[in-house]
Design a protein around this motif. Sequence first.
Motif, PDB file in Angstrom:
ATOM      1  N   THR A 182       0.844  -1.183   0.000  1.00 26.62           N
ATOM      2  CA  THR A 182       0.000   0.000   0.000  1.00 26.62           C
ATOM      3  C   THR A 182       0.885   1.240   0.000  1.00 26.62           C
ATOM      4  O   THR A 182       2.068   1.188   0.331  1.00 26.62           O
ATOM      5  N   ASP A 183       0.296   2.368  -0.341  1.00 26.83           N
ATOM      6  CA  ASP A 183       1.042   3.626  -0.297  1.00 26.83           C
ATOM      7  C   ASP A 183       1.560   3.900   1.113  1.00 26.83           C
ATOM      8  O   ASP A 183       2.679   4.391   1.294  1.00 26.83           O
ATOM      9  N   GLU A 184       0.736   3.573   2.100  1.00 25.83           N
ATOM     10  CA  GLU A 184       1.130   3.814   3.485  1.00 25.83           C
ATOM     11  C   GLU A 184       2.303   2.927   3.899  1.00 25.83           C
ATOM     12  O   GLU A 184       3.186   3.354   4.639  1.00 25.83           O
ATOM     13  N   GLU A 185       2.290   1.678   3.438  1.00 31.15           N
ATOM     14  CA  GLU A 185       3.405   0.781   3.765  1.00 31.15           C
ATOM     15  C   GLU A 185       4.691   1.246   3.108  1.00 31.15           C
ATOM     16  O   GLU A 185       5.772   1.190   3.719  1.00 31.15           O
ATOM     17  N   ASN A 186       4.601   1.715   1.881  1.00 30.87           N
ATOM     18  CA  ASN A 186       5.782   2.260   1.209  1.00 30.87           C
ATOM     19  C   ASN A 186       6.284   3.516   1.910  1.00 30.87           C
ATOM     20  O   ASN A 186       7.497   3.739   2.034  1.00 30.87           O
ATOM     21  N   MET A 187       5.362   4.344   2.377  1.00 22.92           N
ATOM     22  CA  MET A 187       5.730   5.546   3.107  1.00 22.92           C
ATOM     23  C   MET A 187       6.435   5.190   4.405  1.00 22.92           C
ATOM     24  O   MET A 187       7.438   5.814   4.796  1.00 22.92           O
ATOM     25  N   LEU A 188       5.917   4.165   5.082  1.00 22.14           N
ATOM     26  CA  LEU A 188       6.548   3.707   6.317  1.00 22.14           C
ATOM     27  C   LEU A 188       7.968   3.246   6.050  1.00 22.14           C
ATOM     28  O   LEU A 188       8.901   3.585   6.784  1.00 22.14           O
ATOM     29  N   ARG A 189       8.165   2.478   4.996  1.00 21.14           N
ATOM     30  CA  ARG A 189       9.495   1.976   4.674  1.00 21.14           C
ATOM     31  C   ARG A 189      10.492   3.135   4.513  1.00 21.14           C
ATOM     32  O   ARG A 189      11.596   3.094   5.044  1.00 21.14           O
ATOM     33  N   GLU A 190      10.074   4.163   3.789  1.00 27.81           N
ATOM     34  CA  GLU A 190      10.965   5.293   3.567  1.00 27.81           C
ATOM     35  C   GLU A 190      11.239   6.049   4.862  1.00 27.81           C
ATOM     36  O   GLU A 190      12.353   6.517   5.099  1.00 27.81           O
ATOM     37  N   SER A 191      10.222   6.160   5.707  1.00 32.12           N
ATOM     38  CA  SER A 191      10.385   6.849   6.985  1.00 32.12           C
ATOM     39  C   SER A 191      11.360   6.109   7.897  1.00 32.12           C
ATOM     40  O   SER A 191      12.247   6.710   8.504  1.00 32.12           O
ATOM     41  N   VAL A 192      11.202   4.776   7.990  1.00 30.71           N
ATOM     42  CA  VAL A 192      12.088   3.985   8.843  1.00 30.71           C
ATOM     43  C   VAL A 192      13.502   3.966   8.264  1.00 30.71           C
ATOM     44  O   VAL A 192      14.494   4.014   9.001  1.00 30.71           O
ATOM     45  N   ARG A 193      13.604   3.898   6.950  1.00 29.15           N
ATOM     46  CA  ARG A 193      14.922   3.920   6.307  1.00 29.15           C
ATOM     47  C   ARG A 193      15.668   5.217   6.641  1.00 29.15           C
ATOM     48  O   ARG A 193      16.857   5.202   6.960  1.00 29.15           O
ATOM     49  N   LYS A 194      14.946   6.324   6.575  1.00 28.42           N
ATOM     50  CA  LYS A 194      15.557   7.619   6.887  1.00 28.42           C
ATOM     51  C   LYS A 194      15.981   7.674   8.354  1.00 28.42           C
ATOM     52  O   LYS A 194      17.085   8.126   8.682  1.00 28.42           O
ATOM     53  N   PHE A 195      15.104   7.223   9.247  1.00 27.77           N
ATOM     54  CA  PHE A 195      15.442   7.191  10.676  1.00 27.77           C
ATOM     55  C   PHE A 195      16.661   6.312  10.925  1.00 27.77           C
ATOM     56  O   PHE A 195      17.572   6.685  11.676  1.00 27.77           O
ATOM     57  N   SER A 196      16.702   5.149  10.297  1.00 25.99           N
ATOM     58  CA  SER A 196      17.817   4.214  10.489  1.00 25.99           C
ATOM     59  C   SER A 196      19.143   4.818  10.032  1.00 25.99           C
ATOM     60  O   SER A 196      20.159   4.707  10.713  1.00 25.99           O
ATOM     61  N   GLU A 197      19.118   5.431   8.856  1.00 25.99           N
ATOM     62  CA  GLU A 197      20.357   5.964   8.284  1.00 25.99           C
ATOM     63  C   GLU A 197      20.827   7.225   8.996  1.00 25.99           C
ATOM     64  O   GLU A 197      22.039   7.425   9.185  1.00 25.99           O
ATOM     65  N   GLU A 198      19.890   8.071   9.428  1.00 20.30           N
ATOM     66  CA  GLU A 198      20.273   9.351  10.007  1.00 20.30           C
ATOM     67  C   GLU A 198      20.459   9.314  11.516  1.00 20.30           C
ATOM     68  O   GLU A 198      21.304  10.038  12.053  1.00 20.30           O
ATOM     69  N   VAL A 199      19.675   8.478  12.204  1.00 21.27           N
ATOM     70  CA  VAL A 199      19.711   8.472  13.668  1.00 21.27           C
ATOM     71  C   VAL A 199      20.436   7.249  14.228  1.00 21.27           C
ATOM     72  O   VAL A 199      21.261   7.364  15.133  1.00 21.27           O
ATOM     73  N   VAL A 200      20.146   6.067  13.676  1.00 22.27           N
ATOM     74  CA  VAL A 200      20.725   4.837  14.216  1.00 22.27           C
ATOM     75  C   VAL A 200      22.167   4.632  13.747  1.00 22.27           C
ATOM     76  O   VAL A 200      23.059   4.345  14.558  1.00 22.27           O
ATOM     77  N   ALA A 201      22.410   4.768  12.456  1.00 23.60           N
ATOM     78  CA  ALA A 201      23.716   4.439  11.870  1.00 23.60           C
ATOM     79  C   ALA A 201      24.905   5.080  12.581  1.00 23.60           C
ATOM     80  O   ALA A 201      25.918   4.404  12.833  1.00 23.60           O
ATOM     81  N   PRO A 202      24.860   6.369  12.949  1.00 20.58           N
ATOM     82  CA  PRO A 202      26.027   6.980  13.601  1.00 20.58           C
ATOM     83  C   PRO A 202      26.372   6.374  14.961  1.00 20.58           C
ATOM     84  O   PRO A 202      27.486   6.569  15.457  1.00 20.58           O
ATOM     85  N   LYS A 203      25.429   5.635  15.563  1.00 20.99           N
ATOM     86  CA  LYS A 203      25.647   5.113  16.914  1.00 20.99           C
ATOM     87  C   LYS A 203      25.865   3.602  16.954  1.00 20.99           C
ATOM     88  O   LYS A 203      26.081   3.038  18.029  1.00 20.99           O
ATOM     89  N   VAL A 204      25.833   2.956  15.804  1.00 26.84           N
ATOM     90  CA  VAL A 204      25.896   1.496  15.773  1.00 26.84           C
ATOM     91  C   VAL A 204      27.184   0.970  16.384  1.00 26.84           C
ATOM     92  O   VAL A 204      27.170   0.069  17.239  1.00 26.84           O
ATOM     93  N   ARG A 205      28.332   1.494  15.955  1.00 26.25           N
ATOM     94  CA  ARG A 205      29.599   0.945  16.428  1.00 26.25           C
ATOM     95  C   ARG A 205      29.779   1.151  17.932  1.00 26.25           C
ATOM     96  O   ARG A 205      30.196   0.236  18.644  1.00 26.25           O
ATOM     97  N   ASP A 206      29.454   2.338  18.427  1.00 23.57           N
ATOM     98  CA  ASP A 206      29.605   2.595  19.858  1.00 23.57           C
ATOM     99  C   ASP A 206      28.692   1.686  20.678  1.00 23.57           C
ATOM    100  O   ASP A 206      29.100   1.166  21.725  1.00 23.57           O
ATOM    101  N   MET A 207      27.455   1.487  20.211  1.00 24.09           N
ATOM    102  CA  MET A 207      26.546   0.607  20.945  1.00 24.09           C
ATOM    103  C   MET A 207      27.070  -0.822  20.961  1.00 24.09           C
ATOM    104  O   MET A 207      26.983  -1.517  21.985  1.00 24.09           O
ATOM    105  N   ASP A 208      27.636  -1.264  19.845  1.00 20.44           N
ATOM    106  CA  ASP A 208      28.185  -2.615  19.774  1.00 20.44           C
ATOM    107  C   ASP A 208      29.395  -2.759  20.691  1.00 20.44           C
ATOM    108  O   ASP A 208      29.510  -3.746  21.425  1.00 20.44           O
ATOM    109  N   GLU A 209      30.285  -1.772  20.664  1.00 14.50           N
ATOM    110  CA  GLU A 209      31.489  -1.830  21.504  1.00 14.50           C
ATOM    111  C   GLU A 209      31.132  -1.765  22.994  1.00 14.50           C
ATOM    112  O   GLU A 209      31.727  -2.454  23.821  1.00 14.50           O
ATOM    113  N   ASN A 210      30.141  -0.938  23.332  1.00 16.29           N
ATOM    114  CA  ASN A 210      29.745  -0.772  24.732  1.00 16.29           C
ATOM    115  C   ASN A 210      28.740  -1.819  25.200  1.00 16.29           C
ATOM    116  O   ASN A 210      28.411  -1.886  26.385  1.00 16.29           O
ATOM    117  N   GLU A 211      28.222  -2.610  24.249  1.00 22.16           N
ATOM    118  CA  GLU A 211      27.210  -3.625  24.545  1.00 22.16           C
ATOM    119  C   GLU A 211      26.022  -3.035  25.288  1.00 22.16           C
ATOM    120  O   GLU A 211      25.514  -3.592  26.263  1.00 22.16           O
TER     121      GLU A 211
END
Length: 432
Positions: free
Chosen positions: A49-78
């Motif tokens: 659906t259009d809404e599901e596609n919109m959700l995918r883009e929203s989560v993708r943006k959140f993942s790349e902009e907010v989550v990605a910069p913190k991945v390594r530190d979270m992994d190292e710090n457990e």
Amino acid sequence: MFRAASRAACATLRPSRTSVSMRCQAYRRFSATRVTRAEGIVNSLDTFTDEENMLRESVRKFSEEVVAPKVRDMDENEMMDPEIIKGLYEQGLMGIEIPQEYGGSECSFMSAIIAIEELAKIDPSVSVLCDVHNTLVNTIFRTWGTKEQKDKFLTILSNGSVGSFCLSEPASGSDAFALQTRARKEGGHWIVNGSKMWITNAYEADVFLIFANTVRFTLTIKVDPSKGYKGITCFAATKDMGIQIAKKEQKLGIRASSTCTLNFDDMKVPEENVVGGVGQGYKIAIECLNEGRIGIAAQMIGLAQGAFNKAVPYTYERKQFGQSVGTFQGMAFQIAQAATDITAARLLMYNAARRKEEGKSFTKEAAMAKLVASQVAQRVSGQAIEWAGGVGFTRETGIEKYWRDSKIGAIYEGTSNIQLQTIAKFVQKEYS
């Protein structure tokens, strides 16, 4: 269908919890509808659906902009960064299927699967936190909770309180219902004693769904456990009731996702916190785990795609013997096979999810999706390291993390052998 303005608002990142609470709840709602099929036309499995596609883009943006910069530190710090959890709530991703009246996004099951897959492309640890919270904890309250339980727990689960699903024990892994944790009735409470092991989200959680065997007293006050799975009951508990976190495991992969041992020592749980009725815990857990396996498949597929996305571009940038390493036939064929395997696993997963939404049986399909997705995740993430060579072996690129994270896919929410056993039973029933 929502107004265009609502869709545009949903697609943007929400900057603060305060601003989120002031928005119309429809802004957090991506889709409550299934894919529509025109008369005489059958859509492909990856039609959304259009809404599901919109959700995918929203989560993708959140993942790349907010989550990605913190991945390594979270992994190292457990340790999961609290800001990531806060962001998941601000995005409406911790109450995806919860109705709006409880503060949720009131989306489709496929929406939850899409979110899990997209998060896993960047960090499977964040993905599984969201997965367990949505497909196990929230689902149980939505499906089996009383009105009072929904009013209380769904509201807090969609607005800041992380949920944890507590089934496994030291002596009950694949034999998940050989539970030693006991609960006995005393007045208006149940007294719970025992321990749980390998519990995801336990460190961050405020709400715990605890599965225990109920017991009865004989005239001599001797405890007599209920027979087998028939005595298993699901209890909703909060951390302040006396849940003890005995140990936080140090793991090979998904290190930012907490996995803990829990102890219960004469913990008092109010009678009204029994979910689904006494003795109904087996039914609740087995049905919910079937759904949860689709979520794990989504996590593993997202993981495989994430590793693929990181490694493949490098193969076309690095040159050896006068050409890009990715254009050598031996490498090109491996990449082609990996792309095919990921797509095949993804379609198995989407098929299981759509069958679940359509009210069809999906136990076999969920088992197949989880089995294949976990196999593909291990294989592709391992190959991705080799494609990148020495660079892939370093922690700096993050490629090796996908391989470490992939191993758990063959273990939790039913090992690969358990999935094969489930599939084999369906095959035997069909052909014998």
